[in-house]
Enzyme design. Structure first.
Site, short mmCIF file in Angstrom:
data_model
loop_
_atom_site.label_atom_id
_atom_site.label_comp_id
_atom_site.label_asym_id
_atom_site.label_seq_id
_atom_site.Cartn_x
_atom_site.Cartn_y
_atom_site.Cartn_z
N ASP A 1 -28.20 -11.60 -16.50
CA ASP A 1 -28.34 -12.99 -16.07
C ASP A 1 -29.36 -13.21 -14.94
O ASP A 1 -29.92 -14.28 -14.81
CB ASP A 1 -26.97 -13.54 -15.61
CG ASP A 1 -26.32 -12.70 -14.52
OD1 ASP A 1 -26.92 -11.69 -14.10
OD2 ASP A 1 -25.19 -13.03 -14.09
N HIS A 2 -29.62 -12.17 -14.14
CA HIS A 2 -30.43 -12.39 -12.93
C HIS A 2 -31.94 -12.33 -13.16
O HIS A 2 -32.70 -12.75 -12.30
CB HIS A 2 -30.06 -11.35 -11.87
CG HIS A 2 -28.89 -11.74 -11.02
ND1 HIS A 2 -27.64 -12.01 -11.56
CD2 HIS A 2 -28.77 -11.92 -9.68
CE1 HIS A 2 -26.81 -12.33 -10.58
NE2 HIS A 2 -27.48 -12.28 -9.43
N ARG B 1 -25.56 -4.83 -1.14
CA ARG B 1 -26.47 -4.00 -1.95
C ARG B 1 -26.64 -2.60 -1.36
O ARG B 1 -26.91 -2.43 -0.17
CB ARG B 1 -27.82 -4.70 -2.15
CG ARG B 1 -28.75 -4.68 -0.99
CD ARG B 1 -29.98 -5.52 -1.27
NE ARG B 1 -29.61 -6.92 -1.46
CZ ARG B 1 -30.21 -7.96 -0.86
NH1 ARG B 1 -31.23 -7.75 -0.07
NH2 ARG B 1 -29.82 -9.18 -1.06
S1 SF4 Z 1 -27.63 -15.78 -8.57
FE1 SF4 Z 1 -25.56 -15.31 -7.93
S2 SF4 Z 1 -24.84 -17.25 -7.15
FE2 SF4 Z 1 -26.60 -17.74 -8.42
S3 SF4 Z 1 -25.85 -18.13 -10.47
FE3 SF4 Z 1 -26.36 -15.98 -10.38
S4 SF4 Z 1 -24.46 -14.97 -9.85
FE4 SF4 Z 1 -24.24 -17.11 -9.31
#
Ligand code: SF4
EC number: 4.2.1.3
Length: 781
Positions: free
Chosen positions: A127-128, A671
């Site tokens: 996701d990141h 981290r």
């Molecule tokens: S970066 Fe962190 S705070 Fe932002 S959507 Fe992703 S998991 Fe959530």
């Protein structure tokens, strides 16, 4: 390699572990699976109950919900010392979750451990690393291309070691956890600070560093300082424009960014039932912003409804049976108690630059005018793991629909990040996505995107002062777009939508009017939307990869020439001698967070390559000698240069070094790169006035010596040009201070004492060179 069962038995024996319980092994009495994806991993409410009963008998007092879940997961409930805020608990979490930026180092460390499979159910979530640029599909395609090597590594490592893999496009880790893995009473750790999101489903879900995740995946008890418990009693009920987000924005204003440190925030009281399950998750998610260990809500009918809608009626039924253990005992004691009457709570907006600067929406425009913050809103952004539920999207769409009915669109730019593929597909089917597009929104990929700075922002130049409003959780300087002049405010998605339509901070939808296309004035009605879809959720595309039963033939590819991934070499063992003549790499002045030690932003792409990411070592820390960042004296050449280059010079010439720090060194995120990097570049000890606890543990895990001045004033006795010798390591023992000889360049010497918090196990890590080395030693015994 010995079979896994034999390895864990050896580890158990060597670690003196009394009770080793991998969920899949001790599940005879369990009936309900933890998730659809792991039909043979059962929920162990029976074990939770047994442990709670043991602890209750010992403590002989009512227990908070947090205590029930935490103590219910003790490795040794009969003997564990339990004192809130004081003792360290050895715990057995039920599962592990990792996001793609942190999973790389966690999996590299797990590979180094030599274990063939993870001991508890674990998942990786992509996701990141997806940058928001043009919109959902195009951005996702681009990310898959750019990050192909990393995704391939995580997918193959997941398959090899038994970890579920959620592909890019599946959604944000915490939304996926809520939809599939969290349940009342679970103890889950995640390598992301917003893991507490799962508290919305009644779990204790805690953000940790990768090395902690490796411990749990290796089946070793996980240590946590026994948390204090802050109670937040909610009375009244939510209504109108007031949303769950306003509860946490209010709490953040009360407790500030440090107020929750070392504590679990436990919500309770009659007001809880007026909040949806995903709303409770929003509140728990943003508890990270007050430094809380985690946050949790008691099991109730809203959670039951959510479990049923996400296909987990069986879990809801089981939770009903064990309900007494999933709510606090009457009369339990909280270390601090806050009361919020939801009837009186008004919509809030917090910021800029810090999430605890709380303002009622009605007042923010006036404050902004006074402070000189731009009133004009350039971009409104909704979504993120904090606020991307079906209900959030529905309430935003309800606001947008009213504007469209009067011929209006957003004056500001407007973006939407759905929290998961399931949410994306369902809001497309139910028409919300189309409404949000019609009002001017761009639907981005199901990912973190601008929330983590993955935003190719084009509408302003760097350095241009501007305002954005988001439904995210963090708004520290530069977080979203790397522009220190961006004034970011956080608020609920429906308020973001209303403000994006009005285009100004000086708009309060509760009282102010908009002018429609026909010139007539109108007021937006408070949004009303279903908390869950009427029909079933649309799961969308299948984005999950389950690890194969037999992974013996699975290869894990890490190219030796890769710039993004690097297999870890074991750190060298302690040579049995005192540390003589350590050079001081830097004496740090003032605040030194993990961001100062290992910066994020553009460095995110090197999270899987220790040598490359080490080029950011301490580049944000201020050198006491010249008041500058990333400029230290090379003791050999006497020239000033960047910190990483100087560390590399010392490493190349066999010069071991030390860092001198100030108060609360290593605060911020968990981290582990901030501990791995100094070790990789030849650091031996970090000596400070005090440490942030997680960073201190991370340093110990990597074989470094985190030490504190017995007399904090001794910080002033050390000068950057001195050399230090640390004595007493041959008799290194818990509670026994070490000696430090300060050798000044003029030939004089001073001796000071250094304290430490090492226990027996951690001293073994130091002797072995790292916690991982120690784990390997134990396997071979
Ligand atoms: S970066 Fe962190 S705070 Fe932002 S959507 Fe992703 S998991 Fe959530």
């Amino acid at each position: 390699m010995a079979p896994y069962s034999l390895l864990v038995t050896r580890l158990q024996k060597a670690l003196g572990v009394r009770q080793y319980h991998v969920a899949s092994v001790l599940c005879q009495r369990a009936k309900v699976a933890m998730s659809h994806f792991e039909p043979n991993e059962y929920i162990r409410y029976d074990l939770l109950e047994k442990n709670i009963n043991i602890v209750r008998k010992r403590l002989n007092r009512p227990l908070t919900l947090s205590e029930k879940i935490v103590y219910g997961h003790l490795d040794d409930p009969a003997k564990q010392e339990i004192e809130r805020g004081k003792t360290y608990l050895r715990l057995r979490p039920d599962r592990v979750a990792m996001q793609d930026a942190t999973a790389q180092m966690a999996m590299l460390q797990f590979i180094s451990s030599g274990l063939p499979k993870v001991a508890v159910p674990s998942t990786i979530h992509c996701d990141h690393l997806i940058e928001a640029q043009l919109g959902g599909e195009k951005d996702l395609r681009r990310a898959k291309d750019i990050n192909q090597e990393v995704y391939n590594f995580l997918a193959t490592a997941g398959a090899k070691y038994g970890v579920g893999f959620w592909r890019p496009g599946s959604g944000i880790i915490h939304q996926i956890i809520l939809e599939n893995y969290a349940y009342p009473g679970v103890l889950l750790i995640g390598t992301d600070s917003h893991t507490p999101n799962g508290g919305g489903l009644g779990g204790i879900c805690i953000g940790v560093g990768g090395a902690d995740a490796v411990d749990v995946m290796a089946g070793i008890p996980w240590e946590l300082k026994c948390p204090k418990v802050i109670g937040v009693k909610l009375t009244g009920s939510l209504s109108g424009w007031t949303s769950p987000k306003d509860v946490i924005l209010k709490v953040a204003g009360i407790l500030t960014v440090k107020g929750g440190t070392g504590a679990i925030v436990e919500y309770h009281g009659p007001g809880v039932d007026s909040i949806s399950c995903t709303g409770m998750a929003t509140i728990c998610n943003m508890g990270a912003e007050i430094g809380a260990t985690t946050s949790v809500f008691p099991y109730n009918h809203r959670m039951k409804k959510y479990l049923s809608k996400t296909g987990r009626e069986d879990i809801a039924k089981l939770a009903d049976e064990y309900k007494d253990h999933l709510v606090p005992d009457p009369g339990c004691h909280y270390d601090q108690l806050i009361e919020i009457n939801l009837n009186e709570l008004k919509p809030h907006i917090n910021g800029p630059f810090t999430p605890d600067l709380a303002h009622p929406v009605a007042e923010v425009g006036t404050v902004a005018e006074k402070e000189g913050w731009p009133l004009d809103i350039r971009v409104g952004l909704i979504g993120s793991c904090t606020n991307s539920s079906y209900e959030d999207m529905g309430r935003s769409a309800a606001v947008a629909k009213q504007a469209l009915a009067h011929g209006l669109k957003c004056k500001s730019q407007f973006t939407i990040t759905p929290g998961s593929e399931q949410i994306r597909a369902t809001i497309e089917r139910d028409g919300y996505a189309q409404i949000l597009r019609e009002v001017g929104g761009i639907v981005l990929a199901n990912a973190c995107g601008p929330c983590i700075g993955q935003w190719d922002r084009k509408d302003i130049k760097k350095g241009e002062k501007n305002t954005i409003v988001t439904s995210y959780n963090r708004n520290f300087t530069g977080r979203n777009d790397a522009n220190p002049e961006t004034h970011a405010f956080v608020t609920s998605p429906e308020i973001v939508t209303a403000l994006a339509i009005a285009g100004t901070l000086k708009f309060n939808p509760e009282t102010d009017f908009l002018t429609g296309k026909d010139g007539k004035k109108f007021k937006l009605e408070a949004p009303d939307a279903d908390e869950l879809p009427q029909a079933e959720f649309d799961p969308g595309q299948d984005t999950y990869q389950h690890p194969p039963k037999d992974s013996s033939g699975q290869r894990v590819d890490v190219s030796p020439t890769s710039q993004r991934l690097q297999l870890l070499e074991p750190f060298d063992k302690w040579d049995g001698k005192d540390l003589e003549d350590l050079q001081i790499l830097i004496k740090v002045k003032g605040k030194c967070t993990t961001d100062h030690i290992s910066a994020a932003g553009p460095w995110l792409k090197f999270r899987g390559h220790l040598d490359n990411i080490s080029n950011n070592l301490l580049i944000g820390a201020i050198n006491v000698e010249n008041g500058k960042a990333n400029s230290v004296r090379n003791a050999v050449t006497q020239e000033f240069g960047p910190v990483p280059d100087t560390a590399r010079y010392y490493k190349k010439h066999g010069i071991r070094w030390v860092v001198i720090g100030d108060e609360n060194y290593g605060e911020g995120s968990s981290r582990e790169h901030a501990a791995l990097e100094p070790r990789h570049l030849g650091g031996r000890a970090i000596i400070t006035k005090s440490f942030a606890r997680i960073h201190e543990t991370n340093l110990k895990k990597q074989g470094l010596l985190p030490l504190t001045f017995a007399d904090p004033a001794d910080y002033n006795k050390i000068h950057p040009v001195d050399k230090l010798t640390i004595q007493g390591l041959k008799d290194f023992a818990p509670g026994k201070p070490l000696k430090c000889i300060i050798k000044h360049p003029n030939g004089t010497q001073e001796t000071i004492l250094l304290n430490h918090t090492f226990n027996e196990t951690q001293i073994e890590w130091f002797r072995a060179g790292s916690a991982l080395n120690r784990m390997k030693e134990l396997q071979q015994q």
